[in-house]
Design an enzyme around this catalytic site. Structure first.
Site, mmCIF file in Angstrom:
data_model
loop_
_atom_site.group_PDB
_atom_site.id
_atom_site.type_symbol
_atom_site.label_atom_id
_atom_site.label_comp_id
_atom_site.label_asym_id
_atom_site.label_seq_id
_atom_site.Cartn_x
_atom_site.Cartn_y
_atom_site.Cartn_z
ATOM 1 N N ASN A 8 57.303 31.365 46.754
ATOM 2 C CA ASN A 8 58.179 32.259 45.991
ATOM 3 C C ASN A 8 57.350 33.513 45.733
ATOM 4 O O ASN A 8 56.410 33.485 44.936
ATOM 5 C CB ASN A 8 58.618 31.624 44.676
ATOM 6 C CG ASN A 8 59.483 32.532 43.838
ATOM 7 O OD1 ASN A 8 59.623 33.720 44.120
ATOM 8 N ND2 ASN A 8 60.068 31.987 42.790
ATOM 9 N N ARG A 10 57.750 35.978 43.982
ATOM 10 C CA ARG A 10 57.762 36.472 42.601
ATOM 11 C C ARG A 10 56.827 35.674 41.693
ATOM 12 O O ARG A 10 56.596 36.059 40.547
ATOM 13 C CB ARG A 10 59.184 36.431 42.048
ATOM 14 C CG ARG A 10 60.122 37.378 42.815
ATOM 15 C CD ARG A 10 61.492 37.427 42.217
ATOM 16 N NE ARG A 10 61.406 38.046 40.904
ATOM 17 C CZ ARG A 10 62.306 37.885 39.947
ATOM 18 N NH1 ARG A 10 63.359 37.130 40.143
ATOM 19 N NH2 ARG A 10 62.150 38.474 38.783
ATOM 20 N N CYS A 11 56.280 34.571 42.204
ATOM 21 C CA CYS A 11 55.418 33.687 41.415
ATOM 22 C C CYS A 11 53.949 34.032 41.656
ATOM 23 O O CYS A 11 53.482 34.053 42.800
ATOM 24 C CB CYS A 11 55.691 32.241 41.813
ATOM 25 S SG CYS A 11 54.511 31.049 41.148
ATOM 26 N N SER A 12 53.211 34.286 40.586
ATOM 27 C CA SER A 12 51.806 34.675 40.735
ATOM 28 C C SER A 12 50.970 33.561 41.364
ATOM 29 O O SER A 12 50.103 33.833 42.197
ATOM 30 C CB SER A 12 51.209 35.092 39.390
ATOM 31 O OG SER A 12 51.190 34.006 38.491
#
Length: 114
Positions: A8, A10-12
């Site tokens: 993903n 958007r996930c750090s």
């Protein structure tokens, strides 16, 4: 051996895991699982490689978890089918190579399977 990351962007933690793989000279196949969820068979295989049950691979803070899973008594097959329908509940990132898989939390945990 090919490496796949269920990612993903958007996930750090997912981004950190991808960077860690690339720093190791690995260009994994990237599956943005929110857009292209794993099939039920793929998810079942990943769970077996991880040696965990579906509940252990779920993000319990997500609204989809509360709406579709919380307080319900579901079979493994039913749970996996719902996870495929609602991929936002799947923990990320997951790295798969051969018959091994690891969850990138922390990102360095994936190094054990490479």
């Amino acid at each position: 051996m090919p490496v796949t990351i269920y990612h993903n962007p958007r996930c750090s933690k997912s981004r950190q895991t991808l960077t860690l793989l690339q720093e190791q000279g690995i260009e994994p196949a990237i599956v943005e699982y929110l857009n292209t969820p794993p099939t039920a068979a793929e998810l079942d295989r990943i769970l077996n490689m991880l040696g965990i049950e579906p509940e252990a691979l779920m993000r319990k803070g997500e609204s989809e978890y509360k709406e579709h899973f919380s307080g319900r008594s579901l079979s493994r097959t039913e749970t996996i089918a719902l996870m495929v329908q609602h991929p936002k509940v799947i923990e990320r990132p997951i790295v798969v190579t051969g018959d091994k898989a690891a969850i990138g939390r922390p990102p360095e945990s994936v190094l054990a399977i490479l």
